[in-house]
Design an enzyme around this catalytic site. Sequence first.
Site, PDB file in Angstrom:
ATOM      1  N   ASP A 117     -44.709 -60.235-106.714  1.00  0.00           N
ATOM      2  CA  ASP A 117     -43.954 -59.225-106.572  1.00  0.00           C
ATOM      3  C   ASP A 117     -42.762 -59.496-105.385  1.00  0.00           C
ATOM      4  OD1 ASP A 117     -43.886 -55.945-107.051  1.00  0.00           O
ATOM      5  OD2 ASP A 117     -43.190 -56.280-104.611  1.00  0.00           O
ATOM      6  N   TYR A 132     -35.671 -58.382-100.341  1.00  0.00           N
ATOM      7  CA  TYR A 132     -36.707 -59.167 -99.521  1.00  0.00           C
ATOM      8  C   TYR A 132     -36.042 -60.687 -99.219  1.00  0.00           C
ATOM      9  CZ  TYR A 132     -40.328 -56.180-101.733  1.00  0.00           C
ATOM     10  OH  TYR A 132     -40.956 -54.937-101.832  1.00  0.00           O
ATOM     11  N   LYS A 156     -36.602 -56.385-107.873  1.00  0.00           N
ATOM     12  CA  LYS A 156     -36.180 -54.877-107.860  1.00  0.00           C
ATOM     13  C   LYS A 156     -34.794 -54.885-107.350  1.00  0.00           C
ATOM     14  CE  LYS A 156     -40.694 -54.031-105.661  1.00  0.00           C
ATOM     15  NZ  LYS A 156     -40.949 -55.282-104.746  1.00  0.00           N
ATOM     16  N   HIS A 161     -35.580 -49.719-107.165  1.00  0.00           N
ATOM     17  CA  HIS A 161     -36.311 -49.788-105.672  1.00  0.00           C
ATOM     18  C   HIS A 161     -36.557 -48.533-105.102  1.00  0.00           C
ATOM     19  CE1 HIS A 161     -37.459 -53.119-102.389  1.00  0.00           C
ATOM     20  NE2 HIS A 161     -38.092 -52.122-102.128  1.00  0.00           N
TER      21      HIS A 161
END
Length: 290
Positions: free
Chosen positions: A49, A54, A79, A112
């Site tokens: 994931d 990120y 996302k 997201h």
Amino acid sequence: MSTEVIPTIQLNDGHTIPAIGFGTFQIPDDGSTYRAVKEALALGYRHIDTAVAYFNEDEVGRAIKDSGIPREQIWVTSKLWLQDYGYEAASRAIERSLTKLGLTYIDLYLIHQPYGDVPGVWRAMEAAQKAGKLKSIGVSNMTPTLWQKFVPQFETIPAVNQVEFNPYFQQRPLRQLLAAQDVKLEAWAPLGQGNQALFNEPIIQQLAAKYHKDAGQIILRFEHQESVIVFPKSIHSARIKSNQEIFDFELTMAEMAQLRTLDTGKGQHDPDMPGVQERLLGAFDVHADD
Ligand code: NDP
């Protein structure tokens, strides 16, 4: 763990997702993400994931490529970040994520954060799904209120809703709503983001002693038996390994009932709070390097 024993969960679009995966939030792109994901894959995880916000999609992609595991055996979730909402921007962002990951398709792609032109984003995701670039599509951080606001405007029902979930926040009203539409719940913060109070709960400690497991394994097993998809994050080898060793024991119905009593009905993050969208937009700039 050998890959044969990872249970899968059937999504409402016909795809099957590994019930446990590896989370990568807050693992930096300084080689740490590459190392952790490579290690997770070597230990048997087949589900990663990540997210553009990120800032580690490139390392996730390299670790997958270098793992030597056939692409179709690994489930990859990414996302879309808030800066790229609307049809056109979302379409471009999907291409950028594919490039960063070095993949021709993403297994699961999520909105997201559910604010702004969410219906426009969803149409872009449906188009990318039809074009074979995204296999499954879903949402994240939708409370019942946000779900009712947006999902009735969608043509396709999301396959998943990825939300905060752990024994302290069991999302009962949301789970009822999702179950009625055959939408699977994915847990973020399945370990409460390392919450020591949760690990030290007497019932969790008792069960850990009974089953010769650690607190993290009891928590993740509970979530698995609740049919929730989990992807704990760790940068430590021993935890990366132990967190997925949850399929060789089973909690009884009475133990599940006891663990359900830990629910406080509240999490760390409330997506319905006014000002959340602005705060999140200020927190990450996914175009800083453009
Ligand atoms: P987790 O609940 O997975 O907890 C991770 C923390 O727990 C880390 O500090 C880790 O430390 C520690 N930890 C891991 N395993 C153990 C263990 N066995 N015993 C004790 N401590 C442990 O939190 P995350 O926020 O990372 O959630 C999981 C994933 O969900 C994320 O990585 C991300 O992929 C996704 N996510 C999605 C969000 C969304 O908005 N859609 C929001 C947040 C997360 P250490 O690394 O030092 O081992």
